[in-house]
Design a protein around this motif. Structure first.
Motif, PDB file in Angstrom:
ATOM      1  N   LEU A 487      -1.012   7.352  -2.897  1.00 12.37           N
ATOM      2  CA  LEU A 487       0.208   6.670  -3.335  1.00 12.37           C
ATOM      3  C   LEU A 487       0.931   7.539  -4.358  1.00 12.37           C
ATOM      4  CD1 LEU A 487      -1.198   3.060  -3.955  1.00 12.37           C
ATOM      5  CD2 LEU A 487      -0.011   3.890  -1.913  1.00 12.37           C
ATOM      6  N   TYR A 534       1.477  -3.637  -6.368  1.00 14.32           N
ATOM      7  CA  TYR A 534       1.418  -3.565  -4.909  1.00 14.32           C
ATOM      8  C   TYR A 534       0.691  -4.799  -4.379  1.00 14.32           C
ATOM      9  CZ  TYR A 534       2.480   1.487  -5.165  1.00 14.32           C
ATOM     10  OH  TYR A 534       3.069   2.702  -5.391  1.00 14.32           O
ATOM     11  N   ASN A 536      -1.438  -6.811  -1.308  1.00 12.06           N
ATOM     12  CA  ASN A 536      -2.391  -6.439  -0.253  1.00 12.06           C
ATOM     13  C   ASN A 536      -3.146  -5.164  -0.580  1.00 12.06           C
ATOM     14  OD1 ASN A 536      -3.728  -6.709   2.219  1.00 12.06           O
ATOM     15  ND2 ASN A 536      -2.182  -5.503   3.312  1.00 12.06           N
ATOM     16  N   ALA A 537      -3.785  -5.149  -1.729  1.00 10.11           N
ATOM     17  CA  ALA A 537      -4.536  -3.964  -2.148  1.00 10.11           C
ATOM     18  C   ALA A 537      -5.614  -3.593  -1.140  1.00 10.11           C
ATOM     19  CB  ALA A 537      -5.160  -4.209  -3.520  1.00 10.11           C
ATOM     20  N   ILE A 540      -4.008  -1.583   1.735  1.00  8.33           N
ATOM     21  CA  ILE A 540      -2.960  -0.664   1.311  1.00  8.33           C
ATOM     22  C   ILE A 540      -2.976   0.610   2.159  1.00  8.33           C
ATOM     23  CG2 ILE A 540      -4.232   0.681  -0.429  1.00  8.33           C
ATOM     24  CD1 ILE A 540      -1.767   0.018  -2.303  1.00  8.33           C
ATOM     25  N   SER A 544       2.731   2.063   1.741  1.00  5.03           N
ATOM     26  CA  SER A 544       2.913   0.807   1.012  1.00  5.03           C
ATOM     27  C   SER A 544       3.833   1.013  -0.188  1.00  5.03           C
ATOM     28  CB  SER A 544       1.566   0.272   0.524  1.00  5.03           C
ATOM     29  OG  SER A 544       0.744  -0.111   1.609  1.00  5.03           O
TER      30      SER A 544
END
Length: 608
Positions: A487, A534, A536-537, A540, A544
């Motif tokens: 990320l 964020y 829906n870890a 992910i 995302s």
């Protein structure tokens, strides 16, 4: 009698206005008037140009030539000041609407579970008619809200506080006021365009016109409580039982005794404070201090001149599992373990175990050696626990060695730091600590934060301006493991702050900490002075994007305390952050407590 042309004289005082200023014409119901008859003469007067003077009272004198048919004589009918009128400028909405909102309006706070009602923004549109203007009747106001081309009106509640229609007379100013309130569905960090369309009628001419006024704002979540400061607008460092100096990390945990305690790594004061229970009143005093002999001292290693068993040097992270408290004593290049925090004395408590040193009285990086090995540390920061109970393991962000270490068994760690790590991420082996020449999805550069949730490991790879995600830390190889998700960068090779450009929704600038709760991933993006959230870890992916933002109004902002000009001295408030380093969330992920390091405080931010 019949009538000829109708020359009019238009005057104001001693000034006479001619055809360059006005045009006039006469109409009558009959071309002539007979005995015992009546006719009506009508005059039409029209300003010639926009430069015709307004605001003046114009007197009309008419000299009308006529012919008397009885004797064929010519006569003139002269009237002095037959009428007068006030010449007014036409009122169009676009000319009379002078302002809407302010140039930098506050942002609305979303509806949240804490206060049940977000704080709205108040929009005020002002209409002004000059003394020489025609009265304007403001008929209606329609409000639209959009995010780009997407209508987001359903995410807000608009309440008009003004009754329509109303009239603004010559020389008057009146305002239209309405509130805009964000619901729980409102999206943070996006630019919301508010467009108000007004319709109004010039009461002289009866002509209706419309005009639009635009304003942009972002939705934010406000802090509702502060620890370490007397209020949300103060950022003074302190060394007392209720004040902090550059706190880096914090965590709340409910112990087996049913009490929820707050643990704070008060880095600048070289100590850890424990509040029992979690404070709910401003200026609550801590009940326990670790690393210092009292609540009003804050020297390195208790000013002993060397590392001690009951001293600390710039502790920067902590974790709690069961009754065990784990502290990253960063400046002493070690991790301290307290077996039962519920029984600690108010002060002078000593740890039960450690890793990274050969005794509680040594503190050199890598135990004084040039190179690391499997049981040394250099400036460790992040700590987290995998599993629980007898199956618990320990993860350490060994920042100075540019690696992450995993100890498979927390319970096996001993008093003398002899148990080596079982896995290393970010380096090819336990004996290397250099920054990789080429960044990959498996290298790290000065990692400062780690967190684990259901065996999913999240690493704040600070020097590479990204967060790495390992989906199952228990199945990783002992060395050369590659992360599953990156990320903050376009791919596994990127390392520049904000991807080499400006602050954005998909970029980081020195992220220092991660935390997962309620399946939300919180990333403390320190040099962008924000926390991004964020959803829906557990699922992910590389693409995302965050849906929550704390500390800034827009994802493109990055200024400390919301001030994007570094020369301006900034003051904190309920919406701002300054160089945050850590934080924790409630178990449901609906409340986040940033460690607002630069403002010397912890703040509570409820989220919908």
């Amino acid at each position: 009698m019949s009538f000829g042309p109708n020359p009019l004289t238009l005057t104001n005082g001693g000034t006479t206005y001619g055809s360059s200023d006005f045009t006039s014409s006469k109409t009558d119901l009959a071309s002539q008037i007979n005995s015992n008859s009546t006719t009506i003469l009508s005059f039409t007067i029209t300003p010639t140009t926009a430069s015709t003077p307004v605001g003046l009272t114009i007197d009309i004198t008419a000299t009308i030539p006529a012919t008397n048919h009885a004797d064929a004589t010519n006569v003139s009918i002269t009237g002095t000041s037959l009428a007068s009128f006030l010449l007014q400028s036409r009122s169009q909405v676009v000319d009379r609407l002078t302002s809407i909102l302010s140039t930098n309006p506050p942002a609305p706070d979303r509806f949240d579970a804490s206060d049940q009602d977000g704080s709205p923004i108040t929009a005020t549109a002002t209409f002004s008619v000059p003394a020489d203007g025609a009265p304007l009747r403001v008929d209606s106001c329609d409000v639209a809200l959009a995010n780009g081309v997407t209508d987001v009106g359903a995410q807000f509640t608009v309440n008009k506080l003004t009754t329509f229609p109303f009239t603004v007379g010559a020389g008057q100013t009146k305002s239209v006021t309405f509130t805009v309130k964000a619901t729980a569905a409102a999206v943070e960090g996006e630019v919301i365009a508010l467009t108000a369309t007004f319709a109004g009628t010039d009461t002289n001419s009866g002509v209706q016109t419309t005009a639009k006024a635009d304003q942009r704002f972002g939705v934010r979540d406000a802090a509702t409580f502060v620890i370490g400061e007397p209020d949300l607008n103060t950022s003074t460092a302190g060394t007392t039982a209720s004040a902090f100096t550059l706190p880096w990390a914090s965590l709340a945990a409910k112990g087996p005794d049913g009490i929820t305690r707050l643990f704070v790594a008060d880095t600048g004061n070289n100590r850890v404070l424990i509040f029992q229970p979690l404070p709910s009143v401003v200026n609550t005093a801590a009940t326990t201090v670790l690393g210092e002999p009292s609540f009003v001292t804050g020297t390195v290693n208790r000013n002993a001149g060397q590392t001690t068993d009951n001293g600390m040097s710039a502790p920067k992270a902590l974790w709690v599992t069961g009754t065990t408290l784990i502290v990253a004593d960063t400046g002493n290049n070690r991790v301290l373990i307290y077996n039962d925090y519920t029984t600690l004395a108010q002060r002078d408590a000593t740890p039960d175990r450690e890793i990274g040193q050969i005794s509680f009285f040594t503190g050199s990086a890598n135990k004084g050696n040039a190179a690391p090995d499997a049981n040394t540390l250099s400036a460790p920061v992040g700590v987290a626990v995998t599993g629980s109970g007898s199956a618990a393991g320990l993860v350490v962000a060994d920042s100075g060695n540019n690696r992450v270490l995993v100890y498979n068994s927390l319970s096996a760690l001993d008093r003398f730091g002899t148990v080596p790590a079982d896995k290393v991420f970010g380096q090819p082996d336990f004996l290397t600590n250099t920054v990789a020449l080429t960044t990959t999805a498996g290298t790290v550069n000065a990692p400062l934060g780690v967190t684990v949730k259901a065996n999913q490991l999240f690493v704040a790879d600070t020097g590479n301006n990204r967060v790495l995600v390992f989906n199952d830390v228990t199945n990783l190889t002992n060395t050369n493991a590659t992360s599953d998700v990156v990320l903050g960068q376009a791919d596994g090779t990127g390392s520049s702050a904000n991807r080499g450009g400006s602050t954005a929704k998909d970029s980081f600038n020195q992220p220092t900490s991660t935390y997962v709760a309620g399946n939300n991933l919180f990333v403390v993006d320190s040099s962008n002075n924000r926390v991004v959230v964020y959803p829906n870890a557990s699922g992910i992916t590389n693409t995302s994007l965050p849906t929550g933002l704390i500390g800034q109004q827009y994802y493109t902002d990055n200024g400390a305390n919301n001030v994007n000009v570094s020369a301006i001295v900034s003051v904190p408030d309920a919406f701002s952050l300054r160089a945050p380093r850590g934080g924790f969330a409630s178990s449901t992920g609906t409340v986040f407590w940033p460690a607002d390091t630069g403002n010397n405080r912890l703040i509570k931010v409820p989220l919908p």
